[in-house]
Write a protein that holds these residues in place. Structure first.
Motif, short mmCIF file in Angstrom:
data_model
loop_
_atom_site.label_atom_id
_atom_site.label_comp_id
_atom_site.label_asym_id
_atom_site.label_seq_id
_atom_site.Cartn_x
_atom_site.Cartn_y
_atom_site.Cartn_z
N GLN A 88 42.93 45.85 43.83
CA GLN A 88 42.51 45.32 42.69
C GLN A 88 43.10 44.50 42.62
O GLN A 88 42.59 43.63 41.49
CB GLN A 88 43.47 46.49 41.52
CG GLN A 88 42.85 47.77 41.36
CD GLN A 88 43.59 49.09 40.49
OE1 GLN A 88 44.53 48.49 40.04
NE2 GLN A 88 42.90 49.96 40.55
N CYS A 89 44.40 44.20 43.58
CA CYS A 89 44.92 43.14 43.39
C CYS A 89 44.25 41.79 44.31
O CYS A 89 44.66 42.60 45.78
CB CYS A 89 46.05 42.87 43.50
SG CYS A 89 47.48 41.52 43.82
N SER A 90 43.80 40.37 44.06
CA SER A 90 43.42 39.43 45.46
C SER A 90 44.70 39.29 45.88
O SER A 90 43.77 38.53 47.29
CB SER A 90 42.22 39.18 44.72
OG SER A 90 42.94 38.41 43.36
N ALA A 91 45.84 38.69 45.24
CA ALA A 91 46.48 37.96 45.59
C ALA A 91 46.94 38.37 46.88
O ALA A 91 47.45 38.21 48.41
CB ALA A 91 47.39 37.95 45.03
N ASN A 92 47.37 39.96 46.72
CA ASN A 92 47.81 40.42 48.06
C ASN A 92 47.41 42.72 48.20
O ASN A 92 47.55 43.14 47.84
CB ASN A 92 48.92 41.24 47.89
CG ASN A 92 49.88 41.76 49.19
OD1 ASN A 92 48.76 41.84 49.98
ND2 ASN A 92 51.31 41.81 49.58
N PRO A 93 45.93 42.40 48.73
CA PRO A 93 44.68 42.84 48.86
C PRO A 93 45.37 44.77 49.70
O PRO A 93 45.67 43.78 50.87
CB PRO A 93 43.59 42.46 49.43
CG PRO A 93 43.56 41.01 49.13
CD PRO A 93 45.23 40.67 49.73
#
Length: 402
Positions: free
Chosen positions: A138-143
């Motif tokens: 869900q998080c592209s900054a820290n997948p």
């Protein structure tokens, strides 16, 4: 190696006598001198077909068998549950050809994996009319791949879930034990893990992890250019044989080997185990502590630069990541940064740029140009803090002083 000695470790790798700094280890580690010697000795003394009754034939067969025994021991498995082959990509492709699921069954495929653990399953879905559900963080900054994410993806139709133990770009470690527990809440569902980017950094116990298929490449773990796939009891049962009809089909090697376990390379695997000594748990703990120093030094520097974005885990905690570190620089292409480092170092600082076969991660999750990708510095235990500091000095020249 119970207490990590960097000087002693480096002396075991002939390639490290050069001036070159090897920071491209995620693409392939340097090879132990004892492994090189083993391969040479096999080819010059026992290079014959297996299974013969004459003296050298018996010796060759013994060496090959010892290679399988050592490889299995390394991951706490039985020799019957493993197969050695040319590459992880090839072994996954072989496995995908040997699996059969009912039409309409569902595969859950991680979107942040190396393509080796994606393409085979996409082909399998096409061949058997299966449905694919993409597992995307869900998080592209820290997948990160989380076991909790599977709740919305798993169902009674799930037959296979695939993911990576550690990303070959992000360096992030995933909780495979928790993921395995989640997958196995569905009766008959299998978990397939790509451990290529994890295996060079940590000790492996497939029984503890609870995986059904687990694969990595020995040439990234200080050994020969060969790979290994493990199957659990359930995984082995689900795997049909690709071998000749008149040959045995009980073991994973019987089913998927296809004569791909190169003799001289297989026989050199025991030399890798010997390197970690009589107490490998202590050796790996010392290695982990040393790698913490390496990644802490580089991450601290990269985190301090406002123009740099670390792709993946920014924390040097060894429970969260391995020492494969990727980043991008605002206003600079990754290729330009690496080629500038090449220029300043005279080509002696071995970092790389690109997507490293994880194009779906780079393009669809990180939102980067797949052709340019990231700058990657992948360190292992034989690298030194001094080498990292040298890289930092060069990056200061390339990026400008802070």
């Amino acid at each position: 190696m119970s207490a990590f000695d960097i000087t002693s470790a480096r002396e075991r790798f002939p390639a490290l006598k050069q001036e070159q700094v090897f920071f491209d280890n995620a693409g392939g580690s340097q090879t132990l001198g004892t492994v090189v010697d083993s391969i040479y000795n096999y080819l010059t003394k026992t290079n014959v077909q297996l299974g013969a009754s004459y003296a050298v034939g018996k010796k060759s067969t013994e060496l090959y068998g010892a290679g399988y025994e050592a490889a299995a021991k390394y991951i706490n498995a039985s020799p019957d549950s493993i197969v050695l082959g040319s590459s992880t990509t090839q072994l996954f492709r072989n496995l995908s050809s040997a699996l059969n699921f009912p039409p309409g069954s569902e595969l859950i495929i991680s979107s942040i994996d190396h393509e080796a653990n994606i393409a085979s399953w996409v082909a399998l879905a096409q061949r058997l009319s299966l449905h694919i559900l993409w597992w995307t963080p869900q998080c592209s900054a820290n997948p990160k791949l989380l076991a909790s994410d599977l709740a919305s993806l798993l169902c009674s139709k799930t037959v296979l879930v695939t993911c990576t133990h550690a990303s070959n770009i992000l360096g992030t470690i995933h909780d495979i034990k928790a993921i395995a527990r989640a997958v196995h809440t569905v009766p008959g569902a299998l978990l397939c893990v790509d451990a290529v980017a994890y295996a060079p950094h940590r000790m492996i116990d497939v029984q503890e992890l609870g995986v059904d298929y687990y694969c990595f490449s020995w040439y990234k773990v200080y050994g020969p250019h060969i790979s290994m796939l493990y199957a659990s009891e359930a995984g082995l049962k689900a795997t049909t044989s690709l071998g000749h009809f008149f040959n045995p089909s009980a073991t994973l090697q019987d089913k998927l080997g296809l004569a791909g376990s190169c003799y001289e390379l297989t026989s050199s695997v025991p030399a890798v185990l010997s390197y970690f000594g009589p107490n490998p748990t202590d050796s790996w703990a010392a290695i982990e502590a040393h790698e913490f120093q390496l990644q802490s030094t580089l991450l601290s520097y990269l985190n301090s630069r406002s123009s740099v974005t670390i792709q993946g885990e920014k924390d040097p905690d060894t429970k969260k990541r391995v020492s494969t570190i990727s980043f991008t620089v605002q206003g600079r292409s990754s290729r330009e940064v690496v080629e500038s480092v090449d220029g300043v170092s005279g080509g002696l600082m071995g970092i790389r740029w690109g997507s490293f076969y994880s194009n779906r991660l780079v393009e669809k999750v990180l939102g980067l140009d797949g052709k340019d990708g990231v700058v990657r510095c992948s360190m292992v235990h034989y690298n030194t803090v001094e080498e990292v500091e040298k890289l930092i000095g060069i990056l200061d020249e390339v990026l400008g002083k802070k």
